[in-house]
Design an enzyme around this catalytic site. Structure first.
Site, short mmCIF file in Angstrom:
data_model
loop_
_atom_site.label_atom_id
_atom_site.label_comp_id
_atom_site.label_asym_id
_atom_site.label_seq_id
_atom_site.Cartn_x
_atom_site.Cartn_y
_atom_site.Cartn_z
N GLY A 1 0.78 -1.20 0.05
CA GLY A 1 -0.13 -0.05 0.10
C GLY A 1 0.74 1.37 0.06
NE ARG B 1 -2.34 -4.86 -1.70
CZ ARG B 1 -2.11 -3.90 -0.60
NH1 ARG B 1 -0.61 -4.28 0.22
NH2 ARG B 1 -2.65 -2.73 -0.13
CG ASP C 1 3.73 -6.94 7.72
OD1 ASP C 1 3.23 -6.01 7.21
OD2 ASP C 1 3.16 -7.47 8.85
CB THR D 1 2.37 0.61 5.57
OG1 THR D 1 1.03 0.31 6.11
CG2 THR D 1 3.23 0.34 6.97
CG ASP E 1 -2.52 -0.57 7.72
OD1 ASP E 1 -3.26 0.43 7.25
OD2 ASP E 1 -2.53 -1.72 7.39
CG ASP F 1 0.80 -3.36 9.91
OD1 ASP F 1 1.42 -2.50 9.26
OD2 ASP F 1 -0.02 -4.23 9.47
NE ARG G 1 -3.29 -5.64 4.29
CZ ARG G 1 -2.51 -6.03 3.40
NH1 ARG G 1 -2.87 -6.79 2.85
NH2 ARG G 1 -1.43 -5.52 3.46
#
Ligand SMILES: Nc1ncnc2c1ncn2[C@@H]1O[C@H](COP(=O)(O)OP(=O)(O)O)[C@@H](O)[C@H]1O
Ligand SMILES: O=P(O)(O)OC[C@H]1O[C@](O)(COP(=O)(O)O)[C@@H](O)[C@@H]1O
Length: 331
Positions: free
Chosen positions: A14, A75, A106, A129, A131, A133, A175
Site C-alpha cells: 500500500g 502487490r 511487513d 505504510t 497502518d 503495523d 488491515r
C-alpha cells in the site's frame, strides 16, 4: 566498510504519503556519496520484469510534498512463488547493484528476505505504510498523515451528525491493526472505537455497542454520536454493522467508509521529516555494511532493527490510550 556504487530502490505494498519524500532523500544522500540509484517501478513487479530507470537528483526535485509514489507501487503475487524472488535477485545481479532498498510494510520485508536467499548484495527496508503495523519503529512513513486525513473527515462528519443528531459509524483502514482507528478516534473525540485490539464484534455481541449508545441517549438526550470502526472488525463491515444497530435499537445509524482517501494526499510535516531522516540513514547504514535490517526511528533516534523481526512480532498499540479509551467508553 562496504564499497557501495550502485543501489536499487522500490516502493511496495500500500502506498503511503511520504514515500516520495523518502525516495528523494535516498537519491540526494546517495548522490552526495557518489552512489548511482536505479528506481524499479510497480513494486516487486518492476524488479522481476526489469522495469527500471536511473534516478538523478533532478528527477526528485519538488516531489517532497506529493502523495503516492513516483515509482508506483503494487502487490506482486509472483513473489509468493519459488521463481519470483529468484527472478528478482537475477535482475539485481544483472544490473550489478550492490544493494536494494525496499520502502514498504511487513509484507514487502518478507519479500526482501526471500530475495536475500538468492542475492549476494545488501538489503535494507524502510517502513512505509499508513497502518503503522511494523515493529522496530515508533511510526511508519505515512501513518501521521493518514491520521490527519481521517481526522479531517471525522470532524466534518461530526458537523452534519450534530446538525441532524445522528449516529454515524466511520470505517477506517488498518488491515490487521487499529493504530489509525484508535488515534483518529481519540483525536476526534469519537464516542466509541471498535478495533482489533479492543475486540472485534460479532452479531452475537452487538449489545457491547448498542448499550453505550442507549446509555448516552439516556444521559444526553438525542445528540450526535460517532463510532470509529477499524476495517474487518464486523462481518460485512461498518455498513452491515450500522444496519444491525439500527435494527437492534430502532434508531437509524449511518455508515461512512473512508477507504483509500486515507492513503492519499500531501504528507504532513512529520511524515516528510521522518521519510527524509530514514532515507538518509538507510544510505549511510548501507555504507557501513548494514544488511537485512530495517531503518526505523525509536525515541527520535534513527536505528536499525532486524528485517525478520519487523514483520514477525505484533507491534503493540499504545496500552495507555487503549486503557483510557476503555475507561471512558465503558457504561
Ligand atoms: N511471505 C512473502 N514472501 C514473499 N513476498 C511477499 C510475502 N509477503 C508479501 N510479499 C510481497 O510484498 C508485497 C507487498 O506486501 P503486502 O503485505 O501486500 O503490503 P505491505 O508491504 O504494505 O505489508 C506482496 O504483494 C508480495 O509481492
Ligand atoms: O489497496 P488495497 O489493495 O485495497 O489494500 C487495502 C489495504 O492497504 C492498506 O491501506 C495499507 O496496507 P499495507 O501498507 O500493509 O499494504 C490497508 O490499510 C488496507 O487494508
Amino acid at each position: 566498510m562496504s564499497s557501495i556504487r550502485r543501489i536499487g530502490i522500490l516502493t511496495s505494498g500500500g502506498d503511503a504519503p511520504g514515500m516520495n519524500a523518502c525516495i528523494r532523500s535516498i537519491v540526494l544522500t546517495a548522490a552526495a556519496h557518489q552512489i548511482d540509484v536505479i528506481g524499479f517501478s510497480h513494486g516487486y513487479n518492476g524488479l522481476i520484469e526489469g522495469e527500471y530507470r536511473t534516478l538523478l537528483p533532478y528527477h526528485v526535485q519538488h516531489i517532497i510534498h506529493l502523495g503516492g509514489t513516483i515509482l508506483k507501487s503494487a502487490r506482486c503475487p509472483a513473489m509468493h512463488t519459488e521463481q519470483g524472488p529468484k527472478a528478482a535477485a537475477q535482475t539485481l545481479q544483472q544490473l550489478q547493484l550492490d544493494a536494494l532498498l525496499v520502502i514498504g510494510g511487513d509484507g514487502s520485508f518478507k519479500g526482501a528476505l526471500a530475495i536475500a536467499q538468492h542475492y549476494s548484495g545488501q538489503i535494507l527496508g524502510l517502513p512505509g505504510t499508513i497502518d503503522n503495523d511494523v515493529d522496530g519503529t515508533d511510526a511508519t512513513i505515512g501513518y501521521a498523515t493518514a491520521i490527519d486525513t481521517a481526522l479531517d473527515a471525522i470532524d466534518k462528519i461530526r458537523d452534519t451528525a450534530d446538525a441532524f443528531e445522528r449516529i454515524f459509524l466511520v470505517e477506517l483502514m488498518g488491515r490487521h491493526s487499529g493504530f489509525i482507528a484508535l488515534s483518529a478516534g481519540i483525536a476526534s473525540g469519537a464516542e466509541q472505537i471498535i478495533c482489533p485490539e479492543l475486540g472485534r464484534l460479532t452479531p452475537d455481541d452487538l449489545e457491547r455497542v448498542t448499550r453505550p449508545i442507549q446509555n448516552a441517549q439516556l444521559v444526553k438526550g438525542k445528540s450526535s454520536y460517532i463510532m470509529v470502526v477499524a476495517e474487518h472488525c464486523y462481518p460485512g463491515g461498518s455498513t452491515a454493522l450500522a444496519e444491525a444497530i439500527t435494527k437492534a435499537i430502532g434508531i437509524e445509524c449511518r455508515a461512512c467508509v473512508l477507504g483509500h482517501i486515507q492513503r492519499g494526499g500531501s504528507p504532513i510535516g512529520a511524515d516528510r521529516i521522518l521519510a527524509t531522516k530514514l532515507g538518509a540513514y538507510a544510505v549511510e547504514q548501507l555504507l557501513k555494511g548494514a544488511h537485512l535490517m530495517m531503518a526505523g526511528e525509536v525515541n527520535h533516534t534513527a536505528s536499525l532493527y532486524p528485517l525478520q523481526a519487523s514483520g514477525e512480532g505484533k507491534k503493540r498499540i499504545d496500552p495507555y490510550l487503549l486503557r483510557w479509551q476503555q475507561q471512558v467508553a465503558s457504561d
